[in-house]
Write a protein that holds these residues in place. Structure first.
Motif, PDB file in Angstrom:
ATOM      1  N   LEU A  99       0.853  -1.192   0.000  1.00 19.74           N
ATOM      2  CA  LEU A  99       0.000   0.000   0.000  1.00 19.74           C
ATOM      3  C   LEU A  99       0.892   1.247   0.000  1.00 19.74           C
ATOM      4  N   SER A 100       0.445   2.256  -0.697  1.00 17.08           N
ATOM      5  CA  SER A 100       1.223   3.505  -0.766  1.00 17.08           C
ATOM      6  C   SER A 100       0.934   4.345   0.482  1.00 17.08           C
ATOM      7  N   PRO A 101       1.758   5.381   0.731  1.00 13.42           N
ATOM      8  CA  PRO A 101       1.451   6.281   1.853  1.00 13.42           C
ATOM      9  C   PRO A 101       0.062   6.907   1.713  1.00 13.42           C
ATOM     10  N   GLU A 102      -0.380   7.155   0.472  1.00 12.02           N
ATOM     11  CA  GLU A 102      -1.729   7.738   0.272  1.00 12.02           C
ATOM     12  C   GLU A 102      -2.794   6.716   0.660  1.00 12.02           C
ATOM     13  N   ASP A 103      -2.566   5.438   0.271  1.00 10.78           N
ATOM     14  CA  ASP A 103      -3.521   4.380   0.675  1.00 10.78           C
ATOM     15  C   ASP A 103      -3.603   4.347   2.196  1.00 10.78           C
ATOM     16  N   HIS A 104      -2.434   4.405   2.830  1.00 11.97           N
ATOM     17  CA  HIS A 104      -2.398   4.356   4.286  1.00 11.97           C
ATOM     18  C   HIS A 104      -3.238   5.505   4.870  1.00 11.97           C
ATOM     19  N   ASP A 105      -3.008   6.711   4.353  1.00  8.14           N
ATOM     20  CA  ASP A 105      -3.717   7.882   4.902  1.00  8.14           C
ATOM     21  C   ASP A 105      -5.224   7.772   4.727  1.00  8.14           C
ATOM     22  N   HIS A 106      -5.642   7.335   3.529  1.00 16.23           N
ATOM     23  CA  HIS A 106      -7.082   7.385   3.237  1.00 16.23           C
ATOM     24  C   HIS A 106      -7.816   6.094   3.609  1.00 16.23           C
ATOM     25  N   TYR A 107      -7.226   4.959   3.240  1.00 17.44           N
ATOM     26  CA  TYR A 107      -7.925   3.681   3.502  1.00 17.44           C
ATOM     27  C   TYR A 107      -7.779   3.256   4.968  1.00 17.44           C
ATOM     28  N   TYR A 108      -6.539   3.336   5.499  1.00 16.20           N
ATOM     29  CA  TYR A 108      -6.293   2.818   6.854  1.00 16.20           C
ATOM     30  C   TYR A 108      -6.590   3.874   7.923  1.00 16.20           C
ATOM     31  N   ALA A 109      -5.795   4.983   7.898  1.00 18.16           N
ATOM     32  CA  ALA A 109      -6.023   6.023   8.912  1.00 18.16           C
ATOM     33  C   ALA A 109      -7.362   6.711   8.663  1.00 18.16           C
ATOM     34  N   GLY A 110      -7.740   6.837   7.395  1.00 20.39           N
ATOM     35  CA  GLY A 110      -8.966   7.538   7.047  1.00 20.39           C
ATOM     36  C   GLY A 110     -10.212   6.695   7.279  1.00 20.39           C
ATOM     37  N   PHE A 111     -10.683   6.026   6.229  1.00 23.48           N
ATOM     38  CA  PHE A 111     -12.007   5.409   6.364  1.00 23.48           C
ATOM     39  C   PHE A 111     -12.048   4.309   7.449  1.00 23.48           C
ATOM     40  N   SER A 112     -11.006   3.440   7.483  1.00 27.58           N
ATOM     41  CA  SER A 112     -11.060   2.341   8.471  1.00 27.58           C
ATOM     42  C   SER A 112     -11.051   2.882   9.900  1.00 27.58           C
TER      43      SER A 112
END
Ligand code: F6P
Length: 543
Positions: free
Chosen positions: A123-136
């Motif tokens: 996962l990219s840093p953007e995925d981390h920000d939006h998918y993990y830290a963000g929606f999840s």
């Protein structure tokens, strides 16, 4: 039908118990699960999918080393994967993870004693920000836990969540190949994955276990993309929760969200010709393995080292093991401890507390706040009551390897699991399993799933610091015989439902429920669909 399902489950359990009695061994083990799988899943591949990986690789002074991630989900499912083999798809987030995988992003696990394949997803840093830290973790996590933290809903997070779920699904499909498989999805990070899997391979059996609470339908209405999320979830053949209440909340949420048939009697949902079963399966731990590891000479030696490092002497030791998360009730626990020392000053110096705070989701402000609150409370209590060379409360702020937790569990005279809300909380069960002398005490919040089973723990609300203080005292002063009886009872409950019982129940349900004939209502509906061209009602119906 309900009867038939129950009879099958009871028969499976009875067969396992009778094998155990014949072989003279105790709790259901990995070997029992493996035997069950050989008998019933012959030729069906198991693919586990989760966000968090069981093992990470990190650079160390002597080269790359592996870390056994100590989270409840990862430790418990690692036992299942070891017993059954197969593949585990997860996010590779260790600093040296990419250096150890082969050209298929595979690494054998557990490192050094391989029993299954870990397939890493990047996962990219953007995925981390939006998918993990963000929606999840900024939307679903606070939405599902009653900890009074407001969820944040950002469209960009939701879109990233959708995209990452599709990529996890694609990775799972690659691992499955063309044969039969059971895909076992884990947790709130992967609510949409089943939809993508079923779109490509409707024949695959897909099960999701939701490890956190499911809120009531009124709370869930806040989610702007609730319909799409629920559609994603209903692509699973079976959805599991830890406790009955969460399964019931889920069914009510479905009824309130989508045009669908919710069959409460059989706990199933029918939508567009697909049926999703909803069940609760309280998760357990690998009792035998934890007890064995707790008795190892290196664990005992580490316990002795800990006692001397903490200069414990004759003092009793309390323990907390939590991620630094606002759901875990750390500031509340510390307020209870502070009140304990105020009310019962005799215990100052005679009872010390070790808190493991695993750094978690530190990119989010709420998590930084709970960390600061924890630090401040510990400092205040130590200043008020401790001496500089022997602080009353000691914080280990680190992501420990699971093996490093065992000496701590052994050393603890009391373990406090006082979450504000938790799906299960496996720390409670790990502590019981790792306390072979039966001398401990478990202080447990009623808002954990574990409290439904571990009824003889010291159950106390984390919101009531007077009660917390009094329960700490009661637990510490209980007569040794009564304490042993209480712990023996808790140990028996923990032994009765290990991680392998859980896995057999989930997998057996996935297998047998799929074979069940349609419910009478469904049959009726199919007939009426064929015979009448009446349009379906727009409103969800419940039976
Ligand atoms: O409580 C839900 C859960 O997924 C646990 O099963 C797990 O221990 C924890 O959250 C992991 O959190 P993270 O992967 O964000 O560190």
């Amino acid at each position: 039908m309900k009867g038939l399902e129950r009879i099958r489950r009871l028969a499976t359990r009875a067969a396992i118990r009778s094998d155990q009695r014949r072989n003279g061994h105790g709790p259901t083990s990995g070997a029992d699960l493996a035997a069950w799988a050989r008998r019933h899943l012959d030729g069906t591949q198991l693919v586990i999918v989760s966000n968090r990986e069981p093992y990470s690789h990190v650079p160390g002074p002597d080269g790359i080393r592996s870390v056994w991630n100590a989270g409840g989900l990862t430790v418990a499912l690692d036992a299942l994967a070891r017993a059954m083999g197969g593949t585990w798809v997860a996010h590779g987030n260790g600093a040296a993870d990419r250096e150890v995988v082969d050209e298929h992003d595979h690494v054998p696990c557990p490192p050094g004693r391989p029993r299954y394949t870990l397939r890493r997803v990047w996962l990219s840093p953007e995925d981390h920000d939006h998918y993990y830290a963000g929606f999840s973790n900024s939307a679903l996590w606070p939405l599902c836990h009653i900890a009074y933290v407001r969820p944040r809903f950002e469209r960009a997070d939701w879109e990233s969540y959708r995209d990452v779920n599709r990529r996890f699904a694609e990775a799972a499909l690659e691992e499955v190949g063309s044969g039969p498989a059971l895909v076992f999805l884990q947790d709130y990070h992967l609510a949409l994955a089943a939809k993508y899997i079923k779109r490509a391979r409707p024949d695959l059996r897909v099960v999701l276990f939701w490890h956190i609470p499911w809120p009531n339908a009124e709370i869930f209405r806040r989610l702007p993309w609730r319909e799409e999320l629920m559609e994603g979830l209903l692509a699973n053949d079976l959805i599991g929760f830890h406790i009955h209440l969460h399964a019931i909340n889920f069914l009510q949420t479905v009824a309130d969200t989508l045009e669908t048939r919710v069959d409460r009697e059989h706990r199933a949902v029918e939508r567009e010709g697909h049926r999703t079963w909803v069940r609760h399966f309280p998760m357990g731990v690998d009792v035998a393995e934890i007890a064995t590891m707790a008795e190892m000479p290196e664990t005992r030696a580490a316990e002795e080292r800990l006692r001397s490092e903490l200069k414990l002497g004759d003092a009793r030791l309390g323990l907390g093991v939590d991620r630094l998360d606002y759901t875990k009730g750390l500031p509340e626990r510390l307020r209870g401890l502070e009140r304990f020392y105020e009310k019962y000053p005799d215990w100052v110096g005679r009872f010390r507390f070790l808190q493991v705070g695993v750094p978690s989701r530190i990119e989010l402000e709420e998590y930084r706040t709970v960390r600061t609150q924890t630090h401040e409370a510990i400092q205040r209590i130590n200043q008020r009551f401790g001496t500089p060379d022997a602080p009353l409360i000691h914080l280990i702020e680190d992501s420990l390897d699971f093996r490093d937790l065992l000496p701590l569990y052994r050393a603890a005279d009391l373990c406090a699991v006082t979450s504000l809300h938790d799906g299960m909380n496996l720390v409670a069960k790990e502590y019981i399993a790792a306390s072979p002398d039966g001398q401990g005490a478990l202080v447990l919040s009623p808002f954990t799933g574990a409290a439904r089973e571990l009824e003889r723990a010291w159950i106390v609300s984390p919101y009531d610091r007077e009660d917390l203080a009094d329960v700490f005292l009661a637990a510490l002063t209980e007569a040794p015989e009564a304490r042993r009886a209480r712990m023996a009872d808790l140990a028996e409950v923990t032994r009765r439902r290990t991680i392998f019982d859980w896995a057999i129940d989930v997998l057996e349900s996935a297998r047998s429920l799929a074979e069940l004939p349609p419910t009478r209502d469904t049959q009726r509906r199919r007939i009426s669909r064929r015979s009448a061209a009446k349009p379906e009602s727009r409103k969800a119906r419940s039976t």
